[in-house]
Design a protein around this motif. Structure first.
Motif, PDB file in Angstrom:
ATOM      1  N   ASP A 184       0.799  -1.242   0.038  1.00 17.56           N
ATOM      2  CA  ASP A 184      -0.172   0.000  -0.095  1.00 17.56           C
ATOM      3  C   ASP A 184       0.651   1.334   0.042  1.00 17.56           C
ATOM      4  O   ASP A 184       0.141   2.414  -0.120  1.00 17.56           O
ATOM      5  CB  ASP A 184      -0.944   0.220   0.965  1.00 17.56           C
ATOM      6  N   SER A 185       2.106   1.276   0.175  1.00 17.99           N
ATOM      7  CA  SER A 185       2.990   2.281   0.219  1.00 17.99           C
ATOM      8  C   SER A 185       3.920   2.320  -0.720  1.00 17.99           C
ATOM      9  O   SER A 185       4.321   1.504  -1.251  1.00 17.99           O
ATOM     10  CB  SER A 185       3.662   2.415   1.908  1.00 17.99           C
ATOM     11  N   VAL A 203      -4.743   0.505  -2.641  1.00 12.73           N
ATOM     12  CA  VAL A 203      -4.988   1.964  -2.182  1.00 12.73           C
ATOM     13  C   VAL A 203      -6.233   2.131  -1.418  1.00 12.73           C
ATOM     14  O   VAL A 203      -6.641   3.109  -1.078  1.00 12.73           O
ATOM     15  CB  VAL A 203      -4.923   3.158  -3.320  1.00 12.73           C
ATOM     16  N   TYR A 206      -6.445   4.258   2.127  1.00 13.50           N
ATOM     17  CA  TYR A 206      -6.431   5.754   2.097  1.00 13.50           C
ATOM     18  C   TYR A 206      -7.819   6.405   2.047  1.00 13.50           C
ATOM     19  O   TYR A 206      -8.690   5.628   1.352  1.00 13.50           O
ATOM     20  CB  TYR A 206      -5.632   6.172   0.800  1.00 13.50           C
ATOM     21  N   GLN A 212      -6.763   8.358  -2.822  1.00 15.06           N
ATOM     22  CA  GLN A 212      -6.568   6.913  -3.589  1.00 15.06           C
ATOM     23  C   GLN A 212      -6.084   7.277  -4.830  1.00 15.06           C
ATOM     24  O   GLN A 212      -5.008   6.323  -5.312  1.00 15.06           O
ATOM     25  CB  GLN A 212      -8.019   6.326  -3.558  1.00 15.06           C
ATOM     26  N   MET A 215      -2.622   8.239  -4.558  1.00 16.32           N
ATOM     27  CA  MET A 215      -1.742   7.256  -4.200  1.00 16.32           C
ATOM     28  C   MET A 215      -1.328   6.060  -5.197  1.00 16.32           C
ATOM     29  O   MET A 215      -0.506   5.380  -5.555  1.00 16.32           O
ATOM     30  CB  MET A 215      -2.076   6.299  -3.212  1.00 16.32           C
ATOM     31  N   GLU A 216      -2.590   5.904  -6.072  1.00 11.43           N
ATOM     32  CA  GLU A 216      -2.474   4.999  -7.392  1.00 11.43           C
ATOM     33  C   GLU A 216      -1.350   5.292  -8.196  1.00 11.43           C
ATOM     34  O   GLU A 216      -0.490   4.649  -8.867  1.00 11.43           O
ATOM     35  CB  GLU A 216      -3.822   4.786  -8.014  1.00 11.43           C
ATOM     36  N   LEU A 219       2.066   4.746  -6.548  1.00  9.42           N
ATOM     37  CA  LEU A 219       2.586   3.565  -6.789  1.00  9.42           C
ATOM     38  C   LEU A 219       2.976   3.044  -8.003  1.00  9.42           C
ATOM     39  O   LEU A 219       4.072   2.054  -8.171  1.00  9.42           O
ATOM     40  CB  LEU A 219       1.562   2.569  -5.967  1.00  9.42           C
ATOM     41  N   VAL A 227      -2.697  -1.652  -9.755  1.00 11.77           N
ATOM     42  CA  VAL A 227      -3.338  -1.034  -8.352  1.00 11.77           C
ATOM     43  C   VAL A 227      -4.705  -1.418  -8.396  1.00 11.77           C
ATOM     44  O   VAL A 227      -5.651  -1.227  -9.303  1.00 11.77           O
ATOM     45  CB  VAL A 227      -2.946   0.418  -8.442  1.00 11.77           C
ATOM     46  N   SER A 229      -8.267  -0.756  -5.786  1.00 17.27           N
ATOM     47  CA  SER A 229      -8.758   0.114  -4.636  1.00 17.27           C
ATOM     48  C   SER A 229      -9.659  -0.816  -3.590  1.00 17.27           C
ATOM     49  O   SER A 229     -10.010  -0.377  -2.944  1.00 17.27           O
ATOM     50  CB  SER A 229      -9.490   1.155  -5.397  1.00 17.27           C
TER      51      SER A 229
END
Length: 244
Positions: A184-185, A203, A206, A212, A215-216, A219, A227, A229
């Motif tokens: 996730d990070s 994600v 988040y 989200q 972050m997608e 990543l 990715v 969700s």
């Protein structure tokens, strides 16, 4: 591409909603440490989460030392690491919840018997085991298939160092290309990418669609192949990687 035989899961905010609880618990310790060294900066749990998500407490303290130019002796560092671990575990045992859909997906994977399952985390082994036990996920993972960058290695480290993923592959007897990591990070994704393990980004932990989406993007830029969700998308994401 070699056949995928093992799925390697990050724990915090991938399987278990634990990061927010953990950073709440360690904010007081971080502030105590900064004050002790005459540094005026103070952190809340959410601020620590933004700055250090994916890192363990040891890695966070080392980063704070660099940021604020102070030095901590090895004995003092270990004292604070143990204190943080105890406080976080107490909070997790009280309040931790599974990431939505994660337990259901683990159950499907276990029933299929198609893949070996392992946890690969930056967090201390006691904390990881307490987290997955609290949410009823511990029975999916053999005890010797739970790996901690803070505990399992001869020299403790933290993601994005790939050492813990490389160690997990060695213990499992698998090549990195025979595994898929779920992270996730950015630090966790980079750790797996550096170990040459394909990554499914997650994600769903988040808050809000905007975060989200951010972050997608992050990543994918870090190297995640796909990715998701929500955990309901896991099977499709895994199929995409297997079809490459």
């Amino acid at each position: 591409m070699p056949k995928i035989t093992h799925i390697l899961f990050d724990c915090d905010n991938t399987l278990v909603l634990s990061e927010e609880l953990a950073f709440e618990a360690c904010a007081d310790l971080a502030n105590e440490l900064l004050g002790k060294h005459g540094i005026e900066a103070r952190y809340t749990g959410p601020k620590l989460l933004v700055d250090f998500v994916g890192q363990n407490f040891r890695g966070m303290i080392k980063a704070l030392q660099e940021r604020y130019s102070f030095t901590l002796g090895d004995d003092e560092l270990e004292k604070y690491v143990k204190m943080e671990e105890d406080r976080v575990i107490a909070k997790l045992e009280e309040k931790a919840q599974p990431c939505v859909g994660a337990s259901e997906e683990l159950d499907k994977l276990a029933q299929s018997k198609k893949y070996g399952l392992a946890v690969v985390s930056s967090s201390a082994l006691r904390r990881v085991k307490a987290s997955i036990k609290k949410v009823g996920q511990d029975h999916y993972f053999p005890p010797d298939h739970i790996f901690s960058a803070a505990t399992s290695l001869e020299k403790p480290t933290s993601k994005p160092d790939p050492a813990i993923y490389l160690h997990a592959c060695k213990v499992l007897g698998k090549k990195p290309q025979e595994c898929v990591a779920v992270e996730d990070s950015k630090s966790g994704t980079l750790s797996a990418v550096r170990a040459e393990i394909p990554v499914i980004g997650y994600v769903g932990s988040y808050e809000g669609e905007e975060m989200q989406a951010q972050m997608e993007k992050a990543l994918k830029e870090t190297g995640a192949k796909v990715v998701m969700s929500h955990w309901s998308q896991f099977e499709d994401c895994l199929s995409k990687i297997e079809s490459e």
